[in-house]
Design a protein around this motif. Structure first.
Motif, short mmCIF file in Angstrom:
data_model
loop_
_atom_site.label_atom_id
_atom_site.label_comp_id
_atom_site.label_asym_id
_atom_site.label_seq_id
_atom_site.Cartn_x
_atom_site.Cartn_y
_atom_site.Cartn_z
N SER A 22 49.74 -36.23 102.22
CA SER A 22 50.08 -35.32 103.31
C SER A 22 48.82 -35.03 104.12
CB SER A 22 50.64 -34.01 102.75
OG SER A 22 50.82 -33.06 103.79
N GLY A 23 49.02 -34.90 105.43
CA GLY A 23 47.90 -34.51 106.30
C GLY A 23 47.89 -33.01 106.54
N SER A 24 48.72 -32.28 105.79
CA SER A 24 48.87 -30.84 106.03
C SER A 24 47.69 -30.05 105.49
CB SER A 24 50.16 -30.35 105.36
OG SER A 24 50.18 -28.95 105.27
N ARG A 27 48.95 -27.43 102.92
CA ARG A 27 49.21 -27.94 101.56
C ARG A 27 47.89 -28.18 100.83
NH1 ARG A 27 53.68 -31.25 104.30
NH2 ARG A 27 55.48 -29.86 103.97
N LYS A 72 57.07 -40.37 102.15
CA LYS A 72 55.61 -40.13 102.23
C LYS A 72 54.92 -40.47 100.91
CE LYS A 72 56.33 -36.25 105.42
NZ LYS A 72 56.09 -34.81 105.65
N LYS A 99 57.87 -29.51 114.60
CA LYS A 99 56.66 -28.78 114.96
C LYS A 99 56.51 -28.78 116.48
CE LYS A 99 53.75 -30.97 112.28
NZ LYS A 99 52.50 -31.38 111.59
N LEU A 172 52.51 -17.73 108.17
CA LEU A 172 52.93 -16.49 107.50
C LEU A 172 51.73 -15.72 106.98
CD1 LEU A 172 55.60 -15.05 106.60
CD2 LEU A 172 55.12 -16.00 104.32
N GLU A 173 50.68 -16.46 106.61
CA GLU A 173 49.47 -15.82 106.06
C GLU A 173 48.58 -15.27 107.17
OE1 GLU A 173 50.01 -18.95 106.45
OE2 GLU A 173 48.14 -20.08 106.73
#
Ligand SMILES: Nc1nc2c(ncn2[C@H]2C[C@H](O)[C@@H](COP(=O)(O)OP(=O)(O)OP(=O)(O)O)O2)c(=O)[nH]1
Length: 210
Positions: A22-24, A27, A72, A99, A172-173
């Motif tokens: 993942s490129g997140s 995460r 993925k 997104k 959210l954070e």
């Protein structure tokens, strides 16, 4: 004082290297904050095509998120590593959202979502030697306030491009919390990974120490 990152031996078995497909950033951050040692790779997957095929086949958002997470995880050559794949779909009134690609896009999306409850269909899978060995989906529900256009303008000024890295145009954070009046579900899942279920599965696979 540099952040204390426990040596891998204290938290996981070195024999089972861990790979995040993942490129997140979100995460990666959550796994790093939990003290996990892993490599990460951005998978080259045509998500739009998979979503289009799944929608045409009548799949719901949760099934589609699972298909994307599996694609993925299987798209990276993991060798002996345990590979984590994940995906998150946002749906509201049976419409699926991606997104946002610009702040104007984020504004339009948030104006549509405000005053409504949307669901974040969040899938995570584990793969090893080219086979998916574990699947999991959680679907937190988030109820947005009917905030004013003035609030929305100020929110977008404050967040800027940071809100474009999230499917719902919020963190959210971060100030994204101000968008909501009610949330059902786990905050880690909302940020992109059902961490508690994932950690339990990694313990089952003897990647993490029990
Ligand atoms: N920091 C943060 N990120 C969030 C939040 N809610 C959702 N996200 C992020 C997590 C994921 O990076 C993104 C969901 O989009 P995807 O599942 O397609 O992942 P993404 O394209 O970012 O990376 P990937 O496809 O896995 O390479 O939205 C939040 O509240 N805070």
């Amino acid at each position: 004082m540099p952040a204390l990152v426990p040596p891998p031996a204290l938290l996981q078995n070195n024999e089972s290297p861990l790979l995040l497909a993942s490129g997140s950033h979100s995460r990666r951050r959550m796994l790093e904050n939990a003290g996990l040692v892993f490599e990460s790779l951005t998978p080259g997957v045509d998500e739009d095509s998979i979503k289009h095929q799944a929608r045409k086949a009548g799949c719901n958002a949760a099934t589609t998120a699972l298909k994307l997470a599996e694609a993925k995880a299987l798209a990276v050559a993991g060798g002996d590593a345990v590979v984590i794949g994940a995906d998150q779909m946002l749906s509201c009134q049976d419409r699926w959202y991606d997104k946002p690609t610009s702040l104007e896009d984020a504004r339009a999306q948030l104006r549509t979502l405000r005053g409504q409850t949307h669901c974040l269909h969040t899938a995570v899978v584990l793969a090893r030697h080219g086979q998916v060995v574990w699947r999991h989906v959680e679907e937190p529900r988030l109820s947005m306030r009917a905030f004013s256009d003035t609030f929305l303008t100020r929110y977008l000024q404050a967040e800027g491009a940071r809100c474009l890295s999230s499917v719902g145009a919020y963190r959210l954070e971060g100030p994204g919390l101000l968008l909501f009046w009610h949330i059902e579900g786990d905050s880690f899942t909302i940020q992109g990974l059902p961490m508690l279920a994932l950690m339990a599965a990694l313990r089952q696979m003897n990647v993490l120490l029990d």
